[in-house]
Design a protein around this motif. Structure first.
Motif, short mmCIF file in Angstrom:
data_model
loop_
_atom_site.label_atom_id
_atom_site.label_comp_id
_atom_site.label_asym_id
_atom_site.label_seq_id
_atom_site.Cartn_x
_atom_site.Cartn_y
_atom_site.Cartn_z
N UNK A 2 0.85 -1.19 0.00
CA UNK A 2 0.00 0.00 0.00
C UNK A 2 0.89 1.24 0.00
N UNK A 3 0.64 2.12 -0.95
CA UNK A 3 1.32 3.41 -0.99
C UNK A 3 0.26 4.49 -0.82
N UNK A 4 0.72 5.69 -0.56
CA UNK A 4 -0.26 6.76 -0.32
C UNK A 4 0.26 8.12 -0.76
N UNK A 61 -4.92 6.31 -1.15
CA UNK A 61 -4.26 5.03 -0.89
C UNK A 61 -4.37 4.12 -2.11
N UNK A 62 -3.24 3.51 -2.47
CA UNK A 62 -3.19 2.62 -3.62
C UNK A 62 -2.61 1.28 -3.20
N UNK A 63 -3.30 0.22 -3.59
CA UNK A 63 -2.82 -1.14 -3.32
C UNK A 63 -2.21 -1.71 -4.58
N UNK A 64 -1.00 -2.24 -4.45
CA UNK A 64 -0.33 -2.91 -5.55
C UNK A 64 0.07 -4.30 -5.07
N UNK A 65 -0.33 -5.30 -5.82
CA UNK A 65 -0.01 -6.67 -5.46
C UNK A 65 1.49 -6.91 -5.60
N UNK A 66 2.08 -7.45 -4.52
CA UNK A 66 3.51 -7.77 -4.56
C UNK A 66 3.68 -9.11 -5.26
N UNK A 67 4.69 -9.19 -6.08
CA UNK A 67 4.93 -10.46 -6.80
C UNK A 67 6.25 -11.05 -6.43
#
Length: 67
Positions: A2-4, A61-67
């Motif tokens: 999560x970034x913001x 807030x932005x959610x980015x899936x970790x790979x």
């Protein structure tokens, strides 16, 4: 992950970290940790932040899936 954009919006509103912390009833250290992506706020606090800045939560807030 999560970034913001809390810091970006805080500066746009002309606030220092302490002022934002007081408005949200949290410590300045909490704001510092959120801005530095060291701490993910609770859902309740995330909604308070989005309401304070009058923005949708997804804008801050932005959610980015970790790979």
């Amino acid at each position: 992950m999560i970034t913001n954009k809390v810091q970006e919006y805080r500066k746009e509103f002309g606030l220092i970290q302490e002022e934002l912390a007081r408005a949200l009833n949290v410590t300045r250290q909490t704001i510092v940790a959120i801005e530095n992506n060291k701490f993910n706020p609770s859902l309740e606090l995330a909604f308070k932040i989005s309401k304070f800045f009058n923005q949708p939560i997804e804008e801050i807030f932005t959610y980015t899936k970790e790979e």
